[in-house]
Design a protein around this motif. Structure first.
Motif, short mmCIF file in Angstrom:
data_model
loop_
_atom_site.label_atom_id
_atom_site.label_comp_id
_atom_site.label_asym_id
_atom_site.label_seq_id
_atom_site.Cartn_x
_atom_site.Cartn_y
_atom_site.Cartn_z
N VAL A 155 0.85 -0.69 -0.10
CA VAL A 155 -0.20 0.04 0.05
C VAL A 155 1.23 1.18 0.15
N VAL A 156 2.13 1.52 0.79
CA VAL A 156 2.66 2.55 1.13
C VAL A 156 3.29 2.67 -0.86
N SER A 157 4.05 1.59 -1.07
CA SER A 157 4.80 1.82 -2.28
C SER A 157 3.91 2.80 -2.93
N ASP A 158 3.05 1.64 -3.41
CA ASP A 158 2.19 2.05 -4.42
C ASP A 158 1.74 3.78 -4.38
N ARG A 159 1.25 4.48 -3.16
CA ARG A 159 0.89 5.17 -2.98
C ARG A 159 2.71 6.41 -3.03
N ILE A 160 3.32 6.15 -3.26
CA ILE A 160 4.83 6.76 -3.73
C ILE A 160 4.93 7.02 -4.85
N SER A 161 4.73 5.54 -5.53
CA SER A 161 5.17 5.21 -7.26
C SER A 161 3.82 6.10 -7.81
N ASN A 162 3.11 6.25 -7.53
CA ASN A 162 2.21 7.32 -7.28
C ASN A 162 1.86 8.38 -7.87
N GLY A 163 3.19 8.72 -6.39
CA GLY A 163 3.15 10.42 -6.01
C GLY A 163 1.89 10.69 -5.09
N TYR A 164 1.68 9.90 -4.52
CA TYR A 164 0.51 10.36 -3.24
C TYR A 164 0.53 11.01 -2.38
N SER A 165 0.08 11.65 -1.53
CA SER A 165 0.35 12.37 -0.07
C SER A 165 -0.42 12.43 0.35
N GLY A 166 -0.82 12.14 1.68
CA GLY A 166 -2.07 13.21 2.80
C GLY A 166 -2.62 11.10 3.32
N GLY A 167 -3.82 11.17 3.58
CA GLY A 167 -4.33 10.02 4.45
C GLY A 167 -4.95 8.94 3.12
N ILE A 168 -5.33 7.40 3.67
CA ILE A 168 -5.53 6.90 2.09
C ILE A 168 -7.13 6.85 2.58
N ASP A 169 -7.56 6.47 1.26
CA ASP A 169 -9.25 6.61 1.32
C ASP A 169 -9.65 4.81 1.66
N GLU A 170 -11.08 4.59 1.84
CA GLU A 170 -11.72 3.21 2.19
C GLU A 170 -11.23 1.83 1.07
N ASP A 171 -10.44 1.55 0.28
CA ASP A 171 -10.14 1.39 -0.33
C ASP A 171 -8.50 0.67 -0.42
N GLU A 172 -7.47 1.95 0.07
CA GLU A 172 -6.38 1.77 0.23
C GLU A 172 -6.19 0.67 1.24
N ALA A 173 -7.65 0.99 2.52
CA ALA A 173 -7.12 0.78 3.76
C ALA A 173 -8.49 -0.59 4.28
N ALA A 174 -8.61 -1.32 2.37
CA ALA A 174 -9.43 -2.19 3.46
C ALA A 174 -8.47 -3.55 2.63
N PRO A 175 -7.61 -3.11 2.37
CA PRO A 175 -6.57 -4.63 2.68
C PRO A 175 -5.09 -4.86 3.90
N ILE A 176 -6.00 -3.73 4.00
CA ILE A 176 -4.95 -2.87 5.75
C ILE A 176 -5.81 -3.90 6.96
N ILE A 177 -6.45 -3.18 7.11
CA ILE A 177 -7.91 -3.56 8.11
C ILE A 177 -8.26 -5.48 7.73
N ASP A 178 -8.61 -5.70 6.39
CA ASP A 178 -8.81 -7.67 6.11
C ASP A 178 -7.23 -7.82 7.08
N SER A 179 -5.32 -7.31 6.47
CA SER A 179 -4.70 -8.24 7.11
C SER A 179 -4.98 -8.28 8.74
N ILE A 180 -5.40 -6.81 9.27
CA ILE A 180 -5.28 -6.81 11.21
C ILE A 180 -6.05 -7.76 11.71
N GLN A 181 -8.12 -7.43 10.67
CA GLN A 181 -9.13 -8.81 11.16
C GLN A 181 -8.35 -9.79 11.35
N SER A 182 -8.08 -10.63 9.92
CA SER A 182 -7.14 -11.96 10.15
C SER A 182 -6.73 -12.55 11.06
N LEU A 183 -5.62 -11.71 11.34
CA LEU A 183 -4.72 -11.95 12.21
C LEU A 183 -5.06 -12.07 13.42
#
Length: 137
Positions: free
Chosen positions: A56-84
């Protein structure tokens, strides 16, 4: 009461919040794609867990994004934490699988982290430094 501390940064020389949360019995979730110094003290599965946030972080850097992440970007992180944290019928994190079987396993890991965090004081720090210096030629 805090159940877990989420420490998502890619790099942190030490990560004092990990030690502080462990001292209060809350394990931390760290970025498995990064480097956080306190994970060495606590130990993965013994006070902290690694979740790979690197893509997620490397995709944001390579695409030149800054600031917070949106709901679609947060979904895989939330899924990983919930599955953990909420995998049912999974295996204990003590075997390196990264999943938590039940609440008692999470409490056990939190207690291990708490003991490690509270056991690290100035004397332990000095002894660790002496041990490193003793290994030098």
């Amino acid at each position: 009461r805090t159940a877990v501390n989420v420490h998502p940064c890619m790099y942190d020389a030490y990560g004092m919040t990990l030690v502080e949360s462990a001292a209060f019995g809350a394990p931390s979730i760290v970025n498995g794609g990064g480097k956080v110094g306190a994970t060495s003290l606590l130990g993965e599965g013994k006070g902290c867990f690694a979740v790979d946030l690197g893509k997620v972080v490397s995709d944001r850097i390579s695409n030149g994004y800054s600031g917070g992440i949106d709901e679609d970007e947060a979904a895989p992180i939330i899924d990983s934490i919930q599955s953990l944290l909420f995998t049912t019928g999974g295996t204990s994190s003590s075997d390196g699988s990264g999943t938590v079987e039940d609440a008692s396993t999470l409490r056990q890991i939190a207690n291990e982290g708490r003991c490690r965090a509270l056991g690290w004081d100035e004397m332990a720090c000095c002894q660790g430094l002496i041990d490193i210096l003793d290994e030098l030629p």
